[in-house]
Design an enzyme around this catalytic site. Structure first.
Site, PDB file in Angstrom:
ATOM      1  N   TYR A 271       0.808  -1.220   0.000  1.00 31.21           N
ATOM      2  CA  TYR A 271       0.000   0.000   0.000  1.00 31.21           C
ATOM      3  C   TYR A 271       0.847   1.278   0.000  1.00 31.21           C
ATOM      4  O   TYR A 271       0.440   2.296  -0.525  1.00 31.21           O
ATOM      5  CB  TYR A 271      -0.839   0.047   1.278  1.00 31.21           C
ATOM      6  N   THR A 302      -2.066  -5.824  -7.037  1.00 36.69           N
ATOM      7  CA  THR A 302      -2.016  -4.805  -5.986  1.00 36.69           C
ATOM      8  C   THR A 302      -2.583  -5.391  -4.704  1.00 36.69           C
ATOM      9  O   THR A 302      -3.328  -6.374  -4.732  1.00 36.69           O
ATOM     10  CB  THR A 302      -2.917  -3.591  -6.304  1.00 36.69           C
ATOM     11  N   ASP A 303      -2.265  -4.749  -3.583  1.00 34.74           N
ATOM     12  CA  ASP A 303      -3.014  -5.033  -2.375  1.00 34.74           C
ATOM     13  C   ASP A 303      -4.399  -4.399  -2.575  1.00 34.74           C
ATOM     14  O   ASP A 303      -4.585  -3.542  -3.455  1.00 34.74           O
ATOM     15  CB  ASP A 303      -2.313  -4.463  -1.138  1.00 34.74           C
ATOM     16  N   TRP A 304      -5.358  -4.791  -1.756  1.00 36.69           N
ATOM     17  CA  TRP A 304      -6.761  -4.417  -1.974  1.00 36.69           C
ATOM     18  C   TRP A 304      -6.973  -2.903  -1.925  1.00 36.69           C
ATOM     19  O   TRP A 304      -6.703  -2.279  -0.911  1.00 36.69           O
ATOM     20  CB  TRP A 304      -7.629  -5.159  -0.969  1.00 36.69           C
ATOM     21  N   GLY A 306      -5.144  -0.764  -3.331  1.00 40.47           N
ATOM     22  CA  GLY A 306      -3.846  -0.087  -3.215  1.00 40.47           C
ATOM     23  C   GLY A 306      -3.539   0.829  -4.388  1.00 40.47           C
ATOM     24  O   GLY A 306      -3.985   0.606  -5.509  1.00 40.47           O
TER      25      GLY A 306
END
Ligand code: BGC
Length: 803
Positions: A271, A302-304, A306
């Site tokens: 993030y 990506t992270d959620w 992000g």
């Protein structure tokens, strides 16, 4: 095939019919994934289809209402968190597996299925029960990463991976969102339990081991969070100012080791920003370093939620945006049309995804059972948990406890054992074995009146606990029960006391110094009261630490006789702790992160979790976005023992430390040659000189010559665990160093360089318990690797702050 597959199967049949008809009518048949070349499939995709594939299908965030039909999805607020809208398809297209974290879009006309990804690092996170379904879908909570790392046993961690991978596959999931391997930069890191160590060699080796285990079962992993995601405070906005050298030697090194040794199917970007730019938008990280320098073959997601710019992420080589929403796909299509995203880049991202989709169980039509061997996996979890616990203190042979002994079990956590941390790292397990149950199973008698007082207190306190405002927030700990009135009686009746101290944390928040890193007044009073009463009767007191991250121990450890660091040991926790307390398992764990004397001793204490700046006018606070903020990694490469050892700060328990119920002697340390030529080996004989069987960890620390670069006093460069050695038995352990192990990163040269000179090798059983030092010489400097100039600030800090 399961019910939920039916719509997919029907659609596939329809499209096959369409392809056949087209063929019969003389039209060119459509390429199909797996049958045609990847290039043919990619060429047949429209820009819109490509933009759909690289953006996830959204997910059903717990507590989030479904989008309103026919309306453009709007951001939603749950318990103070404003979340971007989810893709309506997340609600419309039936899920393959309920309760997972996300899916990719299917492009059925080209035979591309949707694949399912799910958390998390210590066990599969799916819904345990489903509407109109009597079956249950509980998953195994394995011990947390910090415990696994403390085993220093890569073969064991691989075994955990095999069981874990089997469970992922048998529940129908394609990719697990783990393991996680960010560095323990600071003990307060809220997700440290999900991560392995303060040292990149330990973190990278453990990651590679578990990835190899999981992927041997035909499912994928996502090593996360890439990179320098070392705190939860302002995790979505924090700008991490860090040198390229610290990134390369500390924060990227574990990822490099894992990528090269295990080729995870996917990597999850983090993030945070690094030097001004979101990691998911940094091409130097996602493409130059990860894919070009290290040879990563999978895709990056990506992270959620992000990052902020879908097109910048695509251009960086962040191949998939998760959980995804249609606005991102629209932006990608517009960028291709407008010339800010080349079709070649988008094709490269799509191709990487297709290569992994091809390997997935879903693509292969694997008929999963929904019946993993949960009993067998629980046994693996218990075995691994006992192997990773660390015996910190054992005076007057307080441990092991003998069978038939009567034990007074104190501390709320004994009766509410913490299997693992919170947030996406939590697992829906069927049960957690509490400590009294584990002790009873091991034939140790638990004092019944005390146990009942605690059990009643906990039921009552739990009923009074406020509800969590959202999924991220862990419930506040139950205040420690005041056992003062019970202590004297127990000191009379019991043979020994156990006190469990518990700590829990998880994503969304970091821990605090007061009453978290340090003990609460009630905990201190409990330890004092019990120790005074039991010691007055000549009886021993043992503390069990059921914690996810490092705490303060120096101020109270002298009051007790034994301390067992049990970490968060998974669903069989009570049994595994009892295995060690009873001596069924001889402890062999070693610390993979230092326990400092005081928080002020931590090298990043002054720079954690950074500073906040005023919010731009009119911007409402939203934890999903975070405040404008910055953290400076001023300590550079001096993280953990690299700092304590170089600056001669005495820790409470040093890196690599851990006791056993037996004793070992290291002797006969030999280096294979006086001069380094390509590689060098160091061998040592380890002998069990005590009375019971046990395992020892041999650790190799290297002191490199300082020519122009400041280097840590010593760095771990190799380690190995012996087999179970019977009393009197010996084993020769050989550790090999290659040129890369000698090298440091020279920023000005953009290169890893092994300096010429004398290298000192220290062989020991902890970073400060050194049995012998030997040395070898490197005649001429070696440039072991040239790299891309990377990670320089891409935008002025002011600009980021005001964005
Ligand atoms: C976490 C990730 C996790 C993802 C999906 C994020 O909040 O940072 O580690 O995999 O959610 O649940």
């Amino acid at each position: 095939m399961r019910l939920t597959h039916k719509p997919l199967t029907a659609l596939l049949v329809l499209f096959s019919a369409f392809v056949l008809t087209a063929h019969a009518q003389g039209k060119k048949p459509l390429p199909q994934l797996g049958k045609s070349s990847l290039k043919q499939v990619v060429d047949a995709m429209t820009v819109e289809e490509k933009a759909k594939l690289v953006v996830g299908m959204g997910f059903k965030m717990p507590g989030m209402p479904p989008p309103v039909k026919g309306e453009k999805p709007k951001p939603v607020n749950i318990g103070g968190f404003t979340l971007p809208p989810s893709d309506p398809e997340a609600y419309d297209v039936p899920e393959k597996v309920a309760g997972t974290a996300g899916r990719t879009h299917a492009i059925l006309r080209l035979g591309i299925p949707s694949i399912t990804v799910s958390d998390g690092p210590a066990g599969l996170r799916i819904d345990p029960t489903r509407p109109n379904d009597k079956k249950t879908y509980y998953a195994t909570a394995f011990p947390v990463a910090t415990l696994l790392a403390s085993s220093w046993d890569t073969a064991l961690v691989k075994k955990v991976g095999v069981a874990f991978g089997n469970e992922i596959r048998e529940y129908g999931v394609d990719v697990i969102l783990g393991p996680a391997l960010n560095i323990h930069r600071n003990p307060l890191g809220g997700r440290n339990f999900e991560y392995y160590s303060e040292d990149p060699l330990v973190a990278g080796s453990m990651t590679a081991a578990i990835v190899n285990g999981i992927q041997s079962q035909g499912v994928g992993t996502s090593i996360k969070h890439f990179a320098a995601n070392n705190q939860e405070t302002n995790r979505n906005s924090i700008n991490t100012i860090v040198s390229e050298r610290a990134m390369r030697e500390i924060y990227l090194k574990g990822f490099e080791i894992a990528v090269k040794a295990s080729q995870p199917w996917t990597v999850m970007s983090s993030y945070n920003r690094v030097n001004g730019t979101y990691t998911s938008e940094r091409r130097d990280l996602q493409t130059d370093i990860l894919k070009r320098e290290w040879g990563f073959k999978g895709f990056v997601m990506t992270d959620w939620f992000g990052g902020s710019d879908a097109v910048a992420q695509m251009n960086a080589g962040n191949d998939l945006l998760m959980p995804g929403n249609p606005d991102q796909s629209d932006a990608i299509v517009a960028a291709v049309k407008g010339g800010t995203l080349s079709i070649a880049q988008l094709d490269a991202n799509v191709t990487r995804m297709l290569k992994i989709i091809l390997k997935s169980p879903t693509f292969k039509g694997y008929k999963y059972s929904d019946k993993p061997d949960l009993k067998g996996h629980a046994a693996v979890s218990r075995m691994a948990a006992a192997q990773g616990m660390v015996l910190l203190k054992n005076e007057g042979a307080a441990l092991p406890l003998t069978k038939g002994k009567k034990v007074a079990v104190f501390g709320n956590t004994s009766y509410a054992l913490i299997a693992g941390g919170t947030g996406s790292g939590d697992v829906h397990k069927a049960y957690t074995v509490m400590l009294p149950q584990g002790l009873a199973n091991a034939g140790i008698k638990v004092q019944p009146a005390l146990a009942k007082a605690y059990a009643d207190y906990i039921v009552d306190a739990k009923a009074k606990q406020p509800k969590n405002p959202n999924f991220f927030m862990a419930p506040p700990p139950i205040p420690e029960m005041d056992a003062t009135s019970l202590v004297e009686k127990e000191a009379d009746g019991a043979d020994a006391a156990i006190i469990t101290i518990g700590r829990n944390a998880g994503e969304g928040a970091d821990r605090k110094v007061e009453n978290d890193f340090t003990l609460t007044d009630a905990e201190k009073a409990l330890i004092n009261g019990v120790s005074t009463a039991f010691h007055a009767k000549g009886k021993k007191v043992v503390v069990v630490l059921n914690i996810g991250g490092v705490i303060e121990v120096a101020s109270w450890r002298d009051s007790v006789d034994g301390i067992l660091l049990a970490w968060q040991p998974g669903l069989e926790g009570g049994n595994a702790i009892a295995d060690v307390l009873s001596g069924k398992v001889n402890p062999s764990g070693k610390l993979a992160s230092t326990f400092p004397v005081a928080y002020q001793d931590v090298p990043s204490a002054k720079n954690f979790p950074g500073k906040e700046f005023p919010r731009p006018a009119g911007q409402a606070p939203n934890p999903m976005v975070g405040a404008p903020s910055e953290v400076v990694y001023q300590e550079g490469v001096y993280v953990g023992y690299r700092y304590y050892d170089s600056f001669k700060i005495k820790p409470a328990y040093e890196f690599g430390y851990g006791l056993s119920y037996t004793k070992f002697k290291l002797s006969d340390v030999k280096v294979s040659a006086p001069e380094f030529k390509g590689s060098i080996s160091v061998s040592v004989t380890v002998k069990n000189t005590g009375k019971i069987a046990g395992k020892e960890v041999v650790q190799l620390y290297l002191t490199a010559p300082n020519q122009t670069l400041d280097k840590p006093a010593q760095e771990l460069k190799a380690f190995a665990k012996t087999g179970l050695l019977a009393p009197g038995q010996s084993q020769v352990v050989t550790l090999t160093l290659h040129a890369g192990d000698l090298a440091s990163f020279y920023t000005d040269k953009s290169a890893w360089v092994a300096d010429a000179g004398e290298y000192k090798v220290q062989i020991g059983t902890s970073s400060r318990e050194i049995a012998k030092s030997v040395s070898f010489n490197l005649a001429k400097e070696i440039v072991t690797e040239k790299t891309h100039k990377s990670l320089t600030p891409q935008v002025a800090i002011d600009e980021v702050i005001n964005k």
